[in-house]
Every structure is written in structure tokens, then in C-alpha cells.
Design an enzyme around this catalytic site. Sequence first.
Site, PDB file in Angstrom:
ATOM      1  N   SER A  14      -1.005 -11.182 -44.013  1.00 11.45           N
ATOM      2  CA  SER A  14       0.423 -11.093 -43.708  1.00 11.45           C
ATOM      3  C   SER A  14       0.823 -12.052 -42.596  1.00 11.45           C
ATOM      4  O   SER A  14       2.009 -12.362 -42.438  1.00 11.45           O
ATOM      5  CB  SER A  14       0.790  -9.655 -43.312  1.00 11.45           C
ATOM      6  OG  SER A  14       0.255  -9.305 -42.047  1.00 11.45           O
ATOM      7  N   ALA A  51       2.015 -14.991 -34.953  1.00 10.09           N
ATOM      8  CA  ALA A  51       3.252 -15.628 -34.503  1.00 10.09           C
ATOM      9  C   ALA A  51       3.014 -16.590 -33.343  1.00 10.09           C
ATOM     10  O   ALA A  51       3.558 -16.407 -32.252  1.00 10.09           O
ATOM     11  CB  ALA A  51       4.280 -14.559 -34.116  1.00 10.09           C
ATOM     12  N   ASP A  56      -6.040   2.264 -48.603  1.00 11.36           N
ATOM     13  CA  ASP A  56      -7.063   1.502 -47.889  1.00 11.36           C
ATOM     14  C   ASP A  56      -7.251   2.016 -46.463  1.00 11.36           C
ATOM     15  O   ASP A  56      -8.358   2.004 -45.928  1.00 11.36           O
ATOM     16  CB  ASP A  56      -6.688   0.023 -47.853  1.00 11.36           C
ATOM     17  CG  ASP A  56      -6.907  -0.664 -49.197  1.00 11.36           C
ATOM     18  OD1 ASP A  56      -7.347   0.010 -50.144  1.00 11.36           O
ATOM     19  OD2 ASP A  56      -6.635  -1.878 -49.291  1.00 11.36           O
ATOM     20  N   THR A  97      -7.379  -9.669 -46.860  1.00 11.82           N
ATOM     21  CA  THR A  97      -6.225  -9.298 -47.684  1.00 11.82           C
ATOM     22  C   THR A  97      -5.317  -8.307 -46.960  1.00 11.82           C
ATOM     23  O   THR A  97      -4.415  -7.739 -47.575  1.00 11.82           O
ATOM     24  CB  THR A  97      -6.686  -8.683 -49.022  1.00 11.82           C
ATOM     25  OG1 THR A  97      -7.592  -7.597 -48.756  1.00 11.82           O
ATOM     26  CG2 THR A  97      -7.383  -9.708 -49.885  1.00 11.82           C
ATOM     27  N   ASN A 138     -12.109  -4.138 -41.437  1.00  9.69           N
ATOM     28  CA  ASN A 138     -11.077  -5.130 -41.744  1.00  9.69           C
ATOM     29  C   ASN A 138     -10.952  -6.200 -40.672  1.00  9.69           C
ATOM     30  O   ASN A 138     -11.161  -7.377 -40.940  1.00  9.69           O
ATOM     31  CB  ASN A 138      -9.718  -4.443 -41.927  1.00  9.69           C
ATOM     32  CG  ASN A 138      -9.413  -4.171 -43.395  1.00  9.69           C
ATOM     33  OD1 ASN A 138     -10.270  -4.300 -44.247  1.00  9.69           O
ATOM     34  ND2 ASN A 138      -8.181  -3.794 -43.668  1.00  9.69           N
TER      35      ASN A 138
END
Length: 294
Positions: free
Chosen positions: A195, A214, A74, A190, A149
Amino acid sequence: MKVAIFGRFYNKTTSISVETLFNYLLKKNIDAYIETEFFNIILDESPNIKGFSSFKTFDSLDTSFDFLVSVGGDGTILRAITFVKDIGIPIIGINTGRLGFLATIQVDAIEHAIQHILDGRYKISERSLLSIETSPENDDITSLNFALNEIAVSRKNTTSMITVETHLDGEYLTSYWSDGLIVSTPTGSTGYSLSCGGPVITPGTNSFVITPIAPHNLSARPLIIPDSTEIQLRVDGREESHLVSLDSRIATLANGTIIKIKKADFKIKMIDLLDESFLDTLRKKLLWGEDKRN
């Protein structure tokens, strides 16, 4: 038919893929062009591959090309779009990497895929992009100011968190105290966003997602917004600068820089074979249904 071929890395799987692809293009008398740097990599790594030296090379693309074949994962497709830009050349990806949501053609299906494209047995999936403007302007961003992305801001040279002041269409949302913030397209949902706990969004959805990286405040959660929204970010922190990434491209910005992110005024066209679907890819890549209790 005129075809462009792009790649970035070379390993055993790449070698097999390249040889299979080149042999089939030669067999079909396709007018093939290899991106110059990839051509040189192949020349160094596999000088004995027959026929490829007769292919031409390219440094830029124009509308005379029918489609582009990306050989890699990707990440290679994300680099390929910097050549395609807004000229509308469809892209298909041969997967020589690991987890691929964009590069879906496996090595043993290359001939099958190319023949289906030649026969017109495919559909086009149009993917929205993000564009970015900064004030003051940054030369590294201005030259290629779009991402397929995601666009993300993150801390630099520090373990301290940053504060990302966020406005949506001019209205204050919140200030995220975190390692950074991701603005993702459905295509990018994705990737990095997933993540970090973001949702999966189907490619045709007219939405973006804002995902904190985070966050210190555990109540901070991913937020889905219409893709017509203009997002404005301003970063503050202990250091004088921070990072901004456009897919895999990174630039450094001074704290206090105004970052405006919105939907780009063009889309990237991905080639989907008729026997493939995004939902099928989800099941395969995320191993949905593999639990024996199902």
C-alpha cells in the site's frame, strides 16, 4: 488427529464458518481444541451451535497438535503465530474477512479443505519471519520479538515527519525523512508495504524489502535486500518517542533507541492445498486480468 482453532472476532460469516467447521470436525471425530478467548466469544454470540461445548480449550500450544485452523482474515493469522511461535505447527486460514493472501479458504470450501488435509493432499509453504532487538531493551518487544509480515517504525502524536537513520550490515544507507519506514518479508509484501508502493515478492524469495512511508524526498524508493542482511534503524524527530509495530502489535520507543532487525531463526509453516497457488491468489485478490482490454 489433534487440531487447534483460533479466532478473534465474530460476525455472520464467522458464525457460518464456525458451525460448518465444528460440524465437520465432529463428524470426523477430530480431537479439537478452541483457544479460550475465542471459545468464550462463541459461547456468548452463538450458544445454540451444537457440539462445540464438548471441545476442549487451550491457552498455549505444544508439538502434539497436528495443525491450527485460523478463522478470520490475515490479521487473525498474524495473531495466531504468537501461539505457534517456533514449534512448527502448520496453519491454515478460513477467510471470513475481505482481502486475504494468507487466509485463502472460502466459507463454501471448508469441508473440502479439511478433508484434503486429513487425506494428506496439501503442501507446506515455509514463511520467513523478522526478529527485532532494541537497545535499551523494551519489555513489550522482548516477550514476542518476531513478525511474519513486517516491522515498521512510524511517527507518534505528531504531524511532523521523522528521520530514520538506516544501516545495512553496518554500512550507512541513508536517513529517510518520512512518516516512517517498513521492513517487510515476502509474506508481508502484499500488505502494508504494497500500500506504500512496495513490490510484490513471491513467498519463497530469500529477500526483504525496505519501504519508506510517505517520504519527503520523492527519490526515496523501496529497496529489495538479501534476507541475510542485518538492518539497524535509529529514529529522530520533534517528539521524544516513536512507534514500532510488529505486524499488528505496537510498542513505544524513545528516540535514539537502536533497533536491530534480521531474519528470525525459525519459520512459520502455512498449509497450501494442491489446487491453490500464490500466483492464482494474486490474480484473484488483485484482480489481474479483469481489465476488459485483456
